[in-house]
Structure formats: C-alpha cells, structure tokens
Design a protein around this motif. Structure first.
Motif, PDB file in Angstrom:
ATOM      1  N   ALA A 217     108.511  28.008  34.300  1.00  0.00           N
ATOM      2  CA  ALA A 217     108.308  27.780  32.870  1.00  0.00           C
ATOM      3  C   ALA A 217     108.485  26.287  32.624  1.00  0.00           C
ATOM      4  CB  ALA A 217     109.312  28.582  32.055  1.00  0.00           C
ATOM      5  N   ILE A 218     107.456  25.663  32.078  1.00  0.00           N
ATOM      6  CA  ILE A 218     107.450  24.220  31.875  1.00  0.00           C
ATOM      7  C   ILE A 218     107.712  23.910  30.405  1.00  0.00           C
ATOM      8  CG2 ILE A 218     106.063  22.118  31.964  1.00  0.00           C
ATOM      9  CD1 ILE A 218     106.747  23.109  34.709  1.00  0.00           C
ATOM     10  N   SER A 219     108.672  23.047  30.152  1.00  0.00           N
ATOM     11  CA  SER A 219     108.917  22.563  28.797  1.00  0.00           C
ATOM     12  C   SER A 219     108.290  21.180  28.646  1.00  0.00           C
ATOM     13  CB  SER A 219     110.419  22.473  28.521  1.00  0.00           C
ATOM     14  OG  SER A 219     111.000  23.761  28.488  1.00  0.00           O
ATOM     15  N   LEU A 220     107.559  20.990  27.565  1.00  0.00           N
ATOM     16  CA  LEU A 220     106.971  19.691  27.260  1.00  0.00           C
ATOM     17  C   LEU A 220     107.895  18.982  26.283  1.00  0.00           C
ATOM     18  CD1 LEU A 220     103.257  20.828  26.883  1.00  0.00           C
ATOM     19  CD2 LEU A 220     104.412  19.908  28.902  1.00  0.00           C
ATOM     20  N   THR A 221     108.408  17.841  26.701  1.00  0.00           N
ATOM     21  CA  THR A 221     109.480  17.181  25.956  1.00  0.00           C
ATOM     22  C   THR A 221     109.048  15.881  25.284  1.00  0.00           C
ATOM     23  OG1 THR A 221     110.220  15.994  27.941  1.00  0.00           O
ATOM     24  CG2 THR A 221     111.214  18.154  27.489  1.00  0.00           C
ATOM     25  N   ARG A 222     107.814  15.459  25.505  1.00  0.00           N
ATOM     26  CA  ARG A 222     107.316  14.215  24.931  1.00  0.00           C
ATOM     27  C   ARG A 222     105.902  14.432  24.392  1.00  0.00           C
ATOM     28  NH1 ARG A 222     111.889  13.368  25.732  1.00  0.00           N
ATOM     29  NH2 ARG A 222     112.936  11.499  26.539  1.00  0.00           N
ATOM     30  N   PRO A 223     105.486  13.603  23.452  1.00  0.00           N
ATOM     31  CA  PRO A 223     104.124  13.722  22.927  1.00  0.00           C
ATOM     32  C   PRO A 223     103.045  13.448  23.972  1.00  0.00           C
ATOM     33  CG  PRO A 223     105.498  12.463  21.423  1.00  0.00           C
ATOM     34  CD  PRO A 223     106.287  12.629  22.680  1.00  0.00           C
ATOM     35  N   VAL A 224     103.405  12.701  25.028  1.00  0.00           N
ATOM     36  CA  VAL A 224     102.455  12.432  26.107  1.00  0.00           C
ATOM     37  C   VAL A 224     103.051  12.941  27.410  1.00  0.00           C
ATOM     38  CG1 VAL A 224     101.173  10.685  27.402  1.00  0.00           C
ATOM     39  CG2 VAL A 224     101.538  10.390  24.941  1.00  0.00           C
ATOM     40  N   THR A 225     102.282  13.799  28.100  1.00  0.00           N
ATOM     41  CA  THR A 225     102.703  14.340  29.389  1.00  0.00           C
ATOM     42  C   THR A 225     101.645  14.013  30.423  1.00  0.00           C
ATOM     43  OG1 THR A 225     103.891  16.182  28.359  1.00  0.00           O
ATOM     44  CG2 THR A 225     103.312  16.416  30.679  1.00  0.00           C
ATOM     45  N   PHE A 226     102.074  13.451  31.556  1.00  0.00           N
ATOM     46  CA  PHE A 226     101.162  13.160  32.653  1.00  0.00           C
ATOM     47  C   PHE A 226     101.355  14.173  33.779  1.00  0.00           C
ATOM     48  CE2 PHE A 226     101.612   8.739  30.914  1.00  0.00           C
ATOM     49  CZ  PHE A 226     100.300   8.638  30.469  1.00  0.00           C
ATOM     50  N   LEU A 227     100.243  14.678  34.290  1.00  0.00           N
ATOM     51  CA  LEU A 227     100.237  15.521  35.476  1.00  0.00           C
ATOM     52  C   LEU A 227      99.767  14.656  36.631  1.00  0.00           C
ATOM     53  CD1 LEU A 227      98.460  18.704  33.988  1.00  0.00           C
ATOM     54  CD2 LEU A 227     100.856  17.991  33.751  1.00  0.00           C
TER      55      LEU A 227
ATOM     56  N   ILE B  61     106.513  12.746  32.881  1.00  0.00           N
ATOM     57  CA  ILE B  61     105.700  12.790  34.096  1.00  0.00           C
ATOM     58  C   ILE B  61     106.077  14.029  34.889  1.00  0.00           C
ATOM     59  CG2 ILE B  61     105.121  11.652  36.265  1.00  0.00           C
ATOM     60  CD1 ILE B  61     105.621   8.991  34.939  1.00  0.00           C
ATOM     61  N   LEU B  62     105.095  14.910  35.113  1.00  0.00           N
ATOM     62  CA  LEU B  62     105.276  16.095  35.942  1.00  0.00           C
ATOM     63  C   LEU B  62     104.562  15.860  37.257  1.00  0.00           C
ATOM     64  CD1 LEU B  62     104.679  18.916  33.286  1.00  0.00           C
ATOM     65  CD2 LEU B  62     106.859  17.950  34.063  1.00  0.00           C
ATOM     66  N   HIS B  63     105.321  15.861  38.342  1.00  0.00           N
ATOM     67  CA  HIS B  63     104.788  15.532  39.663  1.00  0.00           C
ATOM     68  C   HIS B  63     104.499  16.801  40.451  1.00  0.00           C
ATOM     69  CE1 HIS B  63     104.756  13.994  43.830  1.00  0.00           C
ATOM     70  NE2 HIS B  63     104.327  12.879  43.273  1.00  0.00           N
ATOM     71  N   PHE B  64     103.260  16.918  40.937  1.00  0.00           N
ATOM     72  CA  PHE B  64     102.817  18.076  41.704  1.00  0.00           C
ATOM     73  C   PHE B  64     102.891  17.733  43.189  1.00  0.00           C
ATOM     74  CE2 PHE B  64     101.438  18.825  37.575  1.00  0.00           C
ATOM     75  CZ  PHE B  64     100.773  20.026  37.411  1.00  0.00           C
ATOM     76  N   ASP B  65     103.664  18.519  43.938  1.00  0.00           N
ATOM     77  CA  ASP B  65     103.811  18.233  45.370  1.00  0.00           C
ATOM     78  C   ASP B  65     104.291  19.470  46.095  1.00  0.00           C
ATOM     79  OD1 ASP B  65     103.909  16.603  47.724  1.00  0.00           O
ATOM     80  OD2 ASP B  65     106.086  16.489  47.488  1.00  0.00           O
TER      81      ASP B  65
ATOM     82  N   THR C 143     107.831  18.955  39.525  1.00  0.00           N
ATOM     83  CA  THR C 143     109.132  18.391  39.171  1.00  0.00           C
ATOM     84  C   THR C 143     108.933  17.193  38.249  1.00  0.00           C
ATOM     85  OG1 THR C 143     109.099  17.010  41.166  1.00  0.00           O
ATOM     86  CG2 THR C 143     110.268  19.122  41.296  1.00  0.00           C
ATOM     87  N   GLY C 144     109.899  16.953  37.392  1.00  0.00           N
ATOM     88  CA  GLY C 144     109.867  15.777  36.544  1.00  0.00           C
ATOM     89  C   GLY C 144     110.293  14.552  37.326  1.00  0.00           C
ATOM     90  N   ARG C 145     109.603  13.435  37.108  1.00  0.00           N
ATOM     91  CA  ARG C 145     109.944  12.205  37.810  1.00  0.00           C
ATOM     92  C   ARG C 145     109.873  11.021  36.857  1.00  0.00           C
ATOM     93  NH1 ARG C 145     107.532  11.953  43.985  1.00  0.00           N
ATOM     94  NH2 ARG C 145     108.378  13.945  44.696  1.00  0.00           N
ATOM     95  N   HIS C 146     110.661  10.013  37.172  1.00  0.00           N
ATOM     96  CA  HIS C 146     110.538   8.735  36.486  1.00  0.00           C
ATOM     97  C   HIS C 146     109.325   8.007  37.049  1.00  0.00           C
ATOM     98  CE1 HIS C 146     111.438   4.488  35.528  1.00  0.00           C
ATOM     99  NE2 HIS C 146     111.996   5.001  34.449  1.00  0.00           N
ATOM    100  N   TYR C 147     108.743   7.157  36.241  1.00  0.00           N
ATOM    101  CA  TYR C 147     107.534   6.434  36.645  1.00  0.00           C
ATOM    102  C   TYR C 147     107.694   5.745  38.000  1.00  0.00           C
ATOM    103  CZ  TYR C 147     104.085   2.628  36.573  1.00  0.00           C
ATOM    104  OH  TYR C 147     103.097   1.737  36.897  1.00  0.00           O
TER     105      TYR C 147
END
Length: 275
Positions: A36-46, A234-238, A243-247
């Motif tokens: 279950a993914i929570s979106l916490t910011r107005p902009v989300t990057f995949l 930022i949601l990182h697919f791997d 997982t959430g990651r810092h830039y």
C-alpha cells in the motif's frame, strides 16, 4: 519551493487482490509484492531501471483514476494497454478530493496530439475555403463565423505555428495550456521530448501549478534534472520492490554525478573486453 499540502487529490493506492490466473502484469514480482503506497507530496516521481514496472504502474493508475489520455488512443481502447487495464481494475485508490481535471500523457503520444490538432485546423481551413468558393449570396462572414471561431480557438490555445515549433517547445506550450486547474496529472518520461534547459522549464511549470492551482503530479522519469524538484516524493523501483529514497540516494543521481566528474573513466571501461 513546492508548498506541501495535505489537501491532496490522490492520497495513495494499492491492490485489492491478485487474480489466481497468472498473466502479465501479475507475473511481475513488483505487482506480486506491491505494498500500500501513501502519496505524501504534491509531486511524486517513479524512478528505476527500464523494465522495473514504473510505466506499467503509471498506466494502471491512469486507467483506475479515469483520467483522459492525451494524444494517443485512449487507455480503454488501446490494445497495447491491456496489461495496464488488467492491473488498473485490481487497484484501490484512496482519494482525498475528487476532481475531473487532469490527464495522462506519454512523450511519444504528444506527436499524435500535435497531428490531431493540425489535422483539425487543416480540415477547418478546407471547409472554410469550400464555402467561400461556392458561396452565392447573403452574409458570408456570418455563415463562416462558427467555423472561424472554432479555428481561432485552436490557434489561441496552441498557436498558429504549432507545427513550426520544436518538439520541446510544443511540449512545454501544451503543458502551459492544458494544466488548467486543480487536477491529477500523470506523465511518463517527459524528458524524452525535452533538452536539459527545457526540463528546467518544465520544473517551473509544475511548481507553479502546485503552488497556484493545487495540482498533483505523478511522473515516471529517468532524468536526474527533473527528479531534483524540491520537496518531491521519490519512489524507487528495484528488484520487485518500491522504496522511498532521497534524491541523492537514487542510482540516477549517483551515476550521473560520478560520470560528470570523470567521464573518461566510464568511456574507457566501455572499451574493455567483457571476457
């Protein structure tokens, strides 16, 4: 800065269930393990490597959210989008606010969008000329008023010289014109149409839309420029996980930074035998 807001349009998403019949995309490890993914910011990057599933997930979100597709065939009709429809039907979205504004766009679909606009203008021009050529009496301008107003609507919104613009210029003008209110905007790899300088222009458009209109964006991207947008999630697919990651923790940032510091080292490595 992008101003954080809790009054988001889409708060999160997940899967209701996975069908017993294992067909793509339910064979993907990412889908089998989708949390279950929570979106916490107005902009989300995949973000993630090619084949990691980010575009498939974005398409499924677009289908589940029922946002219109720009340019290409709609998600409901495109035969290539059947995997996205399968996944979208199984998704559960948590809306914070309902809206009818927004769209889904892939960079490659933008060319189709431009062609449709130019085709519509050309058809209107032909119809206007045909009426002019065959007109026999009465108020000609009044007879042409509706057609000319429709044509003017296209040129006012997209410019008379839409086909004369570069791909990147047209892409940015499209965003300026079509982000019209507080909506949900899903964008797949916008950097494919944009130079590095134009990517910075896109960042400005998105930041303004968030601040002034309360818009929300979910963007699949490989661009370390675009994903540098401040305050973005930022949601990182791997390896089948998200997982959430810092830039600065993303592979895109690390590789780009290392390459720019010593490009010759990476180029030399390409010339080494692999066995």
């Amino acid at each position: 800065m992008i101003y954080f807001t809790r009054n988001m349009i889409l708060n999160g998403f997940g899967l209701r269930n996975i069908p017993d019949e294992k067909v793509f995309p339910f064979t993907l490890e990412l889908v089998e393990n989708l949390p279950a993914i929570s979106l916490t910011r107005p902009v989300t990057f995949l973000v993630g490597e090619n084949g990691s599933g980010k575009s498939t997930l974005l398409e499924a979100l677009a289908y589940a959210a029922r946002v219109p597709t720009v340019g290409g065939i709609s998600l409901e009709e495109d035969p290539l989008m059947e995997p996205a429809r399968r996944l979208g039907k199984m998704m559960s979205l948590r809306f914070g606010e309902k809206t009818t504004a927004g769209f889904f766009v892939r960079a490659e679909d933008f060319l189709g969008f431009v062609k449709n606009i130019l085709r519509s203008i050309a058809e209107l021009d032909a119809e206007i000329q045909e009426i002019r050529d065959s007109w026999t009496g009465g108020d000609l301008e009044r007879a042409l008023a509706t057609l000319k107003a429709e044509r003017q609507g296209y040129t006012d919104r997209y410019t008379e010289n839409f086909d004369g613009m570069s791909h990147g210029e047209g892409f940015l003008r499209f965003f300026n014109q079509r982000i019209t209110g507080k909506g949900l905007y899903l964008i797949d790899e916008p950097e494919a149409a944009l130079s590095p300088a134009r990517q910075l222009s896109l960042i400005k458009i998105i930041m303004d839309a968030v601040k002034e209109k309360g818009s929300q964006f979910i963007i699949a991207t490989h661009s370390p420029i675009i994903m540098a947008m401040p305050d973005a999630q930022i949601l990182h697919f791997d390896s089948g996980t998200i997982t959430g990651r810092h830039y600065t923790e993303t592979d895109h940032y690390r590789l780009t930074k290392a390459f720019m510091e010593a490009p010759e080292r990476y180029i030399e490595a390409l010339n080494k035998p692999i066995y």
